[in-house]
Design an enzyme around this catalytic site. Sequence first.
Site, mmCIF file in Angstrom:
data_model
loop_
_atom_site.group_PDB
_atom_site.id
_atom_site.type_symbol
_atom_site.label_atom_id
_atom_site.label_comp_id
_atom_site.label_asym_id
_atom_site.label_seq_id
_atom_site.Cartn_x
_atom_site.Cartn_y
_atom_site.Cartn_z
ATOM 1 N N ASP A 1 9.180 11.199 -9.739
ATOM 2 C CA ASP A 1 8.318 10.439 -8.839
ATOM 3 C C ASP A 1 6.868 10.534 -9.334
ATOM 4 O O ASP A 1 6.281 11.624 -9.351
ATOM 5 C CB ASP A 1 8.458 11.047 -7.435
ATOM 6 C CG ASP A 1 7.609 10.357 -6.391
ATOM 7 O OD1 ASP A 1 6.782 9.480 -6.745
ATOM 8 O OD2 ASP A 1 7.764 10.711 -5.203
ATOM 9 N N ASN B 1 0.870 -5.875 -6.531
ATOM 10 C CA ASN B 1 0.898 -7.349 -6.543
ATOM 11 C C ASN B 1 -0.544 -7.833 -6.420
ATOM 12 O O ASN B 1 -1.459 -7.045 -6.175
ATOM 13 C CB ASN B 1 1.798 -7.903 -5.427
ATOM 14 C CG ASN B 1 1.322 -7.458 -4.067
ATOM 15 O OD1 ASN B 1 0.222 -7.804 -3.641
ATOM 16 N ND2 ASN B 1 2.126 -6.651 -3.368
ATOM 17 N N GLY C 1 8.636 -0.464 -3.427
ATOM 18 C CA GLY C 1 8.755 0.204 -4.719
ATOM 19 C C GLY C 1 7.706 1.278 -4.950
ATOM 20 O O GLY C 1 7.320 2.001 -4.028
ATOM 21 N N VAL C 2 7.217 1.351 -6.184
ATOM 22 C CA VAL C 2 6.262 2.397 -6.534
ATOM 23 C C VAL C 2 4.929 2.162 -5.814
ATOM 24 O O VAL C 2 4.227 3.122 -5.458
ATOM 25 C CB VAL C 2 6.107 2.488 -8.072
ATOM 26 C CG1 VAL C 2 5.363 1.319 -8.668
ATOM 27 C CG2 VAL C 2 5.463 3.805 -8.471
ATOM 28 N N ASP C 3 4.587 0.919 -5.552
ATOM 29 C CA ASP C 3 3.359 0.573 -4.806
ATOM 30 C C ASP C 3 3.404 1.208 -3.411
ATOM 31 O O ASP C 3 2.449 1.874 -2.980
ATOM 32 C CB ASP C 3 3.287 -0.965 -4.720
ATOM 33 C CG ASP C 3 1.942 -1.498 -4.275
ATOM 34 O OD1 ASP C 3 0.998 -0.698 -4.144
ATOM 35 O OD2 ASP C 3 1.831 -2.726 -4.073
ATOM 36 N N SER D 1 6.841 -3.977 -13.579
ATOM 37 C CA SER D 1 7.643 -5.216 -13.490
ATOM 38 C C SER D 1 9.155 -5.000 -13.533
ATOM 39 O O SER D 1 9.911 -5.964 -13.433
ATOM 40 C CB SER D 1 7.273 -6.229 -14.590
ATOM 41 O OG SER D 1 6.065 -6.885 -14.292
ATOM 42 N N GLY E 1 11.176 -3.488 -11.454
ATOM 43 C CA GLY E 1 11.880 -3.417 -10.176
ATOM 44 C C GLY E 1 11.976 -4.796 -9.563
ATOM 45 O O GLY E 1 12.650 -5.691 -10.088
ATOM 46 N N VAL E 2 11.253 -4.984 -8.462
ATOM 47 C CA VAL E 2 11.263 -6.252 -7.725
ATOM 48 C C VAL E 2 10.942 -7.446 -8.634
ATOM 49 O O VAL E 2 11.496 -8.529 -8.463
ATOM 50 C CB VAL E 2 10.218 -6.188 -6.582
ATOM 51 C CG1 VAL E 2 10.078 -7.517 -5.866
ATOM 52 C CG2 VAL E 2 10.590 -5.110 -5.584
HETATM 53 N N1 AR6 Z 1 7.819 6.855 -9.149
HETATM 54 C C1 AR6 Z 1 8.058 6.279 -10.335
HETATM 55 N N2 AR6 Z 1 8.677 5.091 -10.478
HETATM 56 C C2 AR6 Z 1 9.080 4.458 -9.354
HETATM 57 C C3 AR6 Z 1 8.860 4.995 -8.061
HETATM 58 C C4 AR6 Z 1 8.190 6.245 -7.979
HETATM 59 N N3 AR6 Z 1 7.935 6.837 -6.803
HETATM 60 N N4 AR6 Z 1 9.381 4.133 -7.140
HETATM 61 C C5 AR6 Z 1 9.909 3.100 -7.830
HETATM 62 N N5 AR6 Z 1 9.742 3.297 -9.156
HETATM 63 P P1 AR6 Z 1 8.640 -1.903 -8.523
HETATM 64 P P2 AR6 Z 1 7.494 -4.242 -9.920
HETATM 65 C C6 AR6 Z 1 10.128 2.444 -10.281
HETATM 66 O O1 AR6 Z 1 9.578 -2.775 -7.806
HETATM 67 O O2 AR6 Z 1 8.811 -4.610 -10.472
HETATM 68 C C7 AR6 Z 1 6.001 -4.049 -4.949
HETATM 69 O O3 AR6 Z 1 6.392 -4.500 -3.688
HETATM 70 C C8 AR6 Z 1 11.240 1.448 -10.058
HETATM 71 O O4 AR6 Z 1 12.511 2.084 -10.144
HETATM 72 O O5 AR6 Z 1 7.922 -0.843 -7.769
HETATM 73 O O6 AR6 Z 1 6.285 -4.270 -10.835
HETATM 74 C C9 AR6 Z 1 4.591 -4.519 -5.327
HETATM 75 O O7 AR6 Z 1 3.754 -4.606 -4.186
HETATM 76 C C10 AR6 Z 1 10.995 0.470 -11.207
HETATM 77 O O8 AR6 Z 1 11.587 0.980 -12.402
HETATM 78 O O9 AR6 Z 1 7.450 -2.779 -9.245
HETATM 79 C C11 AR6 Z 1 4.855 -5.843 -5.933
HETATM 80 O O10 AR6 Z 1 4.963 -6.860 -4.956
HETATM 81 C C12 AR6 Z 1 9.482 0.502 -11.381
HETATM 82 O O11 AR6 Z 1 9.022 1.640 -10.635
HETATM 83 C C13 AR6 Z 1 6.180 -5.672 -6.637
HETATM 84 O O12 AR6 Z 1 6.844 -4.629 -5.934
HETATM 85 C C14 AR6 Z 1 8.759 -0.727 -10.884
HETATM 86 O O13 AR6 Z 1 9.416 -1.250 -9.745
HETATM 87 C C15 AR6 Z 1 5.992 -5.217 -8.065
HETATM 88 O O14 AR6 Z 1 7.229 -5.204 -8.700
#
Ligand code: AR6
Length: 201
Positions: free
Chosen positions: A9, A23, A31-33, A122, A124-125
């Site tokens: 994490d 975003n 997600g991570v945000d 990028s 994840g979502v």
């Molecule tokens: N620590 C490390 N990595 C993580 C964590 C964490 N705590 N949580 C998730 N990940 P995403 P995106 C990973 O969806 O695709 C948000 O709603 C996750 O498994 O967080 O850039 C924003 O507000 C994945 O591999 O980001 C945007 O609207 C990676 O982080 C949108 O999602 C990125 O996943 C951005 O989408």
Amino acid sequence: MKIEVWQGDITTLGVDAIVNAANESLLGGGGVDGAIHRAAGPQLLEECQQLPELRPGVRCPTGEVRATAAYDLPARHVIHTVGPVWQDGSRHEPELLANCYWKSLQLAEKLGALSIAFPAISCGVFGYPLHQAARIAATETLTWQRSHAQPRRIILVAYNTTTYKAYQQALLEAGQSSHDAADDIGPMPAALTMGLRGAFA
Ligand code: AR6
């Protein structure tokens, strides 16, 4: 030095700067945000709200970066970047994703950060194919490290084993020798990473 890969994490890392995969509104999300905003506390959102809107709902265009304080996180700075939404690969997705890494490193250098940790922007979502994204992360960070002194410590954070393996493979393909692996921090219990900012320097 080598680019490090660490599984866990990102909000637990006591590095100088962590990167947020945000975003364009910079007002939080999933997600991570979401994890970063939860761990940083409400002041992070307040600071994001103060950042100027370039057009309605856009505080940070795709491929760009903005810095804030990190509040309750063990890191010192949060560098918010907005990765591209994957469409079909022909909408400048690779260049935009490369910009996220490169511009985060430039901003980290400007902030005097000695260490920086990236999530898989990028992946994840936003749906970017993992292996293609890992190749860009590896190429950009390795190119940076070979030509800049700081941030000296660059960590690619994988949230799961598939991402961890993709990073290792991409770094190898991008020319990082496995013989450089001596200081790979590898999987590490979160407690050990708390407050390690000094040790990371
Ligand atoms: N620590 C490390 N990595 C993580 C964590 C964490 N705590 N949580 C998730 N990940 P995403 P995106 C990973 O969806 O695709 C948000 O709603 C996750 O498994 O967080 O850039 C924003 O507000 C994945 O591999 O980001 C945007 O609207 C990676 O982080 C949108 O999602 C990125 O996943 C951005 O989408």
